[in-house]
Write a protein that holds these residues in place. Structure first.
Motif, PDB file in Angstrom:
ATOM      1  N   LYS A   2       1.001  -1.165   0.022  1.00 48.85           N
ATOM      2  CA  LYS A   2      -0.033  -0.125  -0.119  1.00 48.85           C
ATOM      3  C   LYS A   2       0.936   1.252  -0.191  1.00 48.85           C
ATOM      4  O   LYS A   2       0.534   2.316  -0.737  1.00 48.85           O
ATOM      5  N   ARG A   3       1.966   1.320   0.743  1.00 48.09           N
ATOM      6  CA  ARG A   3       2.977   2.362   0.775  1.00 48.09           C
ATOM      7  C   ARG A   3       3.475   2.620  -0.434  1.00 48.09           C
ATOM      8  O   ARG A   3       3.558   3.829  -0.873  1.00 48.09           O
ATOM      9  N   ARG A   5       2.288   1.820  -3.316  1.00 50.83           N
ATOM     10  CA  ARG A   5       1.054   2.535  -4.307  1.00 50.83           C
ATOM     11  C   ARG A   5       0.962   3.818  -4.111  1.00 50.83           C
ATOM     12  O   ARG A   5       0.864   4.607  -4.876  1.00 50.83           O
ATOM     13  N   GLN A   6       0.793   4.153  -2.757  1.00 50.94           N
ATOM     14  CA  GLN A   6       0.461   5.699  -2.362  1.00 50.94           C
ATOM     15  C   GLN A   6       1.639   6.377  -2.736  1.00 50.94           C
ATOM     16  O   GLN A   6       1.329   7.518  -3.254  1.00 50.94           O
ATOM     17  N   SER A  11      -4.093   5.065  -7.187  1.00 52.19           N
ATOM     18  CA  SER A  11      -5.143   4.479  -6.521  1.00 52.19           C
ATOM     19  C   SER A  11      -5.282   3.002  -6.575  1.00 52.19           C
ATOM     20  O   SER A  11      -4.596   2.648  -7.594  1.00 52.19           O
ATOM     21  N   LEU A  12      -6.187   2.577  -5.845  1.00 49.97           N
ATOM     22  CA  LEU A  12      -6.552   1.065  -5.895  1.00 49.97           C
ATOM     23  C   LEU A  12      -6.937   0.814  -7.584  1.00 49.97           C
ATOM     24  O   LEU A  12      -6.462  -0.292  -8.003  1.00 49.97           O
ATOM     25  N   TRP A  27      -6.878  -4.605  -3.139  1.00 46.25           N
ATOM     26  CA  TRP A  27      -6.948  -4.232  -1.873  1.00 46.25           C
ATOM     27  C   TRP A  27      -6.935  -5.412  -1.053  1.00 46.25           C
ATOM     28  O   TRP A  27      -6.418  -5.413   0.201  1.00 46.25           O
ATOM     29  N   GLU A  30      -3.081  -5.852  -0.110  1.00 45.97           N
ATOM     30  CA  GLU A  30      -3.066  -4.929   1.059  1.00 45.97           C
ATOM     31  C   GLU A  30      -3.401  -5.222   2.024  1.00 45.97           C
ATOM     32  O   GLU A  30      -2.661  -4.746   3.266  1.00 45.97           O
ATOM     33  N   ASN A  31      -4.344  -5.653   2.583  1.00 48.70           N
ATOM     34  CA  ASN A  31      -5.263  -5.625   3.715  1.00 48.70           C
ATOM     35  C   ASN A  31      -5.335  -6.983   4.597  1.00 48.70           C
ATOM     36  O   ASN A  31      -5.772  -7.062   5.692  1.00 48.70           O
TER      37      ASN A  31
END
Length: 98
Positions: A2-3, A5-6, A11-12, A27, A30-31
């Motif tokens: 996630k980091r 990607r950001q 975006s997702l 998602w 990442e989660n």
């Protein structure tokens, strides 16, 4: 992941598009605590984020010289031969300065 990607500003939806994945798949990677991405998807995500697959798999890793070199060579290998030659000439010129 996630980091990374950001940091790229993705975006997702954007990362899903770049990797031929679904938004929900990204998602979940990442989660979820347990992640089992396919090798193909992991490779596509690593390429989109310009990191290695090993780097993606280790949440505690920080990008080091090896990761940066691999990302550079991946980009370099996708260039047209004439552009690769120009870069090689630049490197040769820089090497002569020492």
């Amino acid at each position: 992941m996630k980091r990374h990607r950001q940091e790229k500003g993705y975006s997702l939806d954007k990362l899903a598009e770049l990797t031929d994945s679904s938004k929900s798949y990204i998602w979940e990677l990442e989660n979820r605590d347990i992640r089992k991405p396919s090798g193909e998807k992991l490779t596509r995500i690593a390429q989109a984020l310009e990191v290695t697959t090993d780097y993606l798999l280790d949440d505690t890793a920080e990008p080091g010289d090896e990761v940066l070199r691999e990302a550079f060579f991946r980009k370099f290998s996708k260039l047209k031969p004439e552009d690769q030659e120009k870069i090689q000439q630049m490197i040769d010129m820089w090497g002569k300065k020492d």
